[in-house]
Design a protein around this motif. Structure first.
Motif, short mmCIF file in Angstrom:
data_model
loop_
_atom_site.label_atom_id
_atom_site.label_comp_id
_atom_site.label_asym_id
_atom_site.label_seq_id
_atom_site.Cartn_x
_atom_site.Cartn_y
_atom_site.Cartn_z
N PHE A 64 0.82 -1.21 0.00
CA PHE A 64 0.00 0.00 0.00
C PHE A 64 0.85 1.26 0.00
CE2 PHE A 64 -4.45 -0.72 0.02
CZ PHE A 64 -4.63 -2.03 0.41
N ASN A 119 3.84 1.50 -1.36
CA ASN A 119 4.36 1.59 -2.73
C ASN A 119 3.30 2.10 -3.71
OD1 ASN A 119 7.02 0.87 -2.38
ND2 ASN A 119 6.62 -1.32 -2.63
N SER A 120 2.04 1.71 -3.47
CA SER A 120 0.98 2.07 -4.41
C SER A 120 0.49 3.49 -4.23
CB SER A 120 -0.19 1.10 -4.25
OG SER A 120 0.21 -0.22 -4.47
N PHE A 121 0.30 3.93 -2.97
CA PHE A 121 -0.42 5.19 -2.72
C PHE A 121 0.42 6.26 -2.03
CE2 PHE A 121 -4.16 3.38 -4.28
CZ PHE A 121 -4.36 2.13 -3.73
N GLU A 127 2.60 8.17 -3.41
CA GLU A 127 2.66 9.32 -4.31
C GLU A 127 1.42 10.18 -4.21
OE1 GLU A 127 5.22 10.40 -6.57
OE2 GLU A 127 6.23 9.17 -5.09
N LEU A 128 0.31 9.62 -3.75
CA LEU A 128 -0.92 10.41 -3.59
C LEU A 128 -0.93 11.19 -2.28
CD1 LEU A 128 -3.56 7.78 -4.75
CD2 LEU A 128 -2.49 9.57 -6.11
N ARG A 133 1.54 13.11 -0.97
CA ARG A 133 2.73 13.95 -0.95
C ARG A 133 2.40 15.42 -0.72
NH1 ARG A 133 4.11 13.81 -7.42
NH2 ARG A 133 2.48 15.30 -8.03
N ASP A 185 4.77 19.39 -4.08
CA ASP A 185 3.80 19.17 -5.13
C ASP A 185 4.31 19.66 -6.48
OD1 ASP A 185 0.19 19.75 -5.34
OD2 ASP A 185 1.45 18.05 -5.84
#
Lengths: 410, 163
Positions: free
Chosen positions: B23, B25-27, B29-30, B32, B108
């Motif tokens: 999780f 690794n997947s999320f 980047e969201l 940040r 961002d």
């Protein structure tokens, strides 16, 4: 009498045969024959009383070896004068001798052939009434040892010692132990004492609970359960990924317009979905790829390569999922660029750069969709194929054997 | 002998840590918007990765094969996971350090470069392989033969003694 006993004793010593040889085919005499053999020395003793000089030689031929006859004759011709000091010793020895007479009688019966049989037959008729009065002689176990040393019966070990059991290299040595009143039963990590009587009564229930033993979980069962649970998650991920990828590419193509004429519209509509879509795509691809690797048992590289060369569905699906994963990850930068379209419009998206940036991105998304769709179809053709499960099933499990009644300690 | 209950608990912990890693690794980047959030997530991810390695090693040490002295047998059997986990840890720490150094001041903003993309791809690909090998190894450690004496173990012991 004592001299006669001495004579008998001395002759007995000399007459003791060596190790019996079964060349003549003689078998062990029975108890009855033993009694008759035992009676022979007594009859001889009586006859010896009557004829102390020579006639006992005739009787002794049934008991003695042939080579000793000359010596015996000399002994009989020169009777010994008993000394008073030797009498009590002789009596003591006589008692011991009587105990060993059975043994000697058996040996003599083995060694001597027809002469002994004839002697037995003649004495059987005379001594038959005495059989009933005779005490039942204990069955004497014949030993191959020469009884020159006055070995008592108690010292003779007839049974061979049981061989020391070979124990395994790592296990504790097994040996006879003294029985105790309590048993120690393992409960979890502790040992609790329990009476043997209670356990014996409970042993009857063990038979009925034997089927329950096999229903107990082992570590292998846990592994198999986890693996099968993940296979269910993998199946869901395969289908959801194929559907979501198809929906994603359809949305992209619809928003792009005919021949990609409205890419700005795509960027405006899709920028908020790009990064979450990328994240979800990675999550589903990771789950699907691991599931496909499980079906192929990728850890066994030789088997995996052979499956791939044979174009097996599981191998092809694994390859397609892995390729789709790499392609999706390669578009991370573009997805972030699309995500930052509203905030960094001038720097990230100079005019005329939409086509050069978005064409590869759309193409890769289309390729990923086709790959995952095809992989899902390949896995659907063989949903039961699972080489890792077969590998896990090959792990041996020994169920605890129910204690047998013969093994239960008394 | 390893009990099923204990093994279940250990397996649950291992899979939980793997799920958390997936999780992140997947999320990550969201999440940040604030660099501290991503920093904390990366630190927890690296620590959970190390913790997973410790649990795996403890499971190895708990086997009868290891206690007998046949460590080489275990290392040969699980060498793929050991090597890949070290590689994945190296990639993860490198990527996290680089990513945080780029995003700490401007969270961002677009910070991607070709090198960062290559490292990102390598780290995420290694993650998938790590998940597969670790899950498989955790399931294989439930093999009852690893926790008791058996003929194949004796043969392996004799072979090691002859060597």
């Amino acid at each position: 009498m004592d001299s006669e006993n001495l004579k008998v004793k001395s002759t007995r010593r000399r007459e003791l045969p060596p190790l019996p040889q079964t060349s003549r085919g003689r078998t062990l005499p029975s108890l009855a024959s033993q009694d008759t053999v035992d009676e022979v020395p007594r009859s001889r003793r009586k006859k010896a009383k009557k004829d102390p000089d020579g006639t006992e030689d005739m009787e002794d031929t049934g008991m003695e070896m042939g080579g000793v006859a000359s010596r015996r004759q000399s002994v009989s011709q020169t009777p010994l004068t008993p000394e008073p000091q030797e009498v009590p010793a002789a009596r003591k020895k006589k008692k011991k001798k009587q105990q060993t007479l059975d043994l000697e009688g058996d040996q003599a019966g083995l060694v001597n052939g027809d002469a002994a049989d004839a002697a037995e037959q003649t004495t059987d008729a005379e001594e038959a009434p005495r059989k009933s009065r005779k005490k039942k002689k204990p069955k004497v176990v014949e030993t191959p040892y020469v009884n020159d040393l006055d070995v008592e019966e108690d010292d003779i070990i007839s049974d061979a010692q049981s061989p020391i059991p070979q124990h395994s290299l790592f296990s504790a040595p097994t040996g006879q132990s003294q029985p105790v009143g309590k048993m120690f039963v393992e409960h979890g990590r502790r040992f609790q004492a329990a009476d043997r009587i209670d356990k014996r009564m409970a042993s009857d229930q063990l038979d009925t609970n034997f089927m329950d033993i096999q229903s107990m979980w082992t570590t292998r069962d846990v592994s198999l359960k986890v693996h099968s649970g993940y296979r269910v998650i993998g199946l869901f991920a395969h289908g959801f990924l194929a559907g979501y990828a198809a929906w994603n590419v359809i949305v992209i193509y619809v928003l792009s317009g005919e021949q990609f004429s409205t890419l700005n519209n795509l960027l405006q509509q899709y920028h908020s979905l790009a990064y979450p879509s990328q994240s979800l795509l990675y999550l589903l691809l990771a789950l699907s790829t691991v599931s496909a690797f499980d079906r192929l048992n990728l850890a066994k590289a030789t088997i995996a390569m052979r499956s791939l060369l044979m174009l097996e569905p599981a191998a092809l699906a694994s390859l397609l999922y892995f390729a789709a994963l790499v392609l999706t990850l390669s578009q991370q930068m573009t997805s972030d660029r699309i995500n930052l379209y509203p905030s960094s419009n001038s720097t990230l998206w100079p005019p005329g750069s939409e086509h050069t940036t978005l064409y590869p991105w759309i193409g890769v998304n289309l390729a990923v969709t086709l790959m995952v769709g095809l992989a899902w179809a390949l896995i659907s053709t063989g949903p039961e194929t699972d080489y890792t499960e077969e590998f896990l099933l090959s792990m041996e499990v020994e169920y605890p054997k129910p204690p047998q009644k013969a093994d239960m300690p008394v | 002998m390893l009990q099923a209950n204990n093994f279940s608990v250990v397996l649950l912990i291992q899979l939980t840590l793997l799920t958390f890693d997936l999780f992140v690794n997947s999320f990550s980047e969201l999440l940040r918007s604030s660099p501290v959030i991503q920093l904390v997530l990366f630190i927890i991810q690296d620590i959970s990765l190390l913790f997973n390695q410790f649990i795996f090693l403890l499971m190895l040490f708990n086997t009868y094969v290891f206690q007998v002295g046949l460590m080489s047998l275990l290392l040969e059997r699980f060498r793929a996971l050991i090597m890949l986990s070290m590689l994945y840890l190296l990639f993860s720490i490198s990527l996290h350090c680089w990513m945080m150094s780029l995003r700490w001041m401007k969270s961002d903003h677009f910070v991607w470069t070709n090198g960062l993309l290559v490292l990102f791809t390598l780290q995420r690909t290694a993650a998938v392989l790590y998940y597969y090998l670790y899950k498989r190894t955790a399931e294989c450690l439930g093999d009852p033969r690893l926790y008791k004496d058996s003929p194949w173990l004796r043969e392996a012991f004799e072979r090691s003694r002859q060597l």
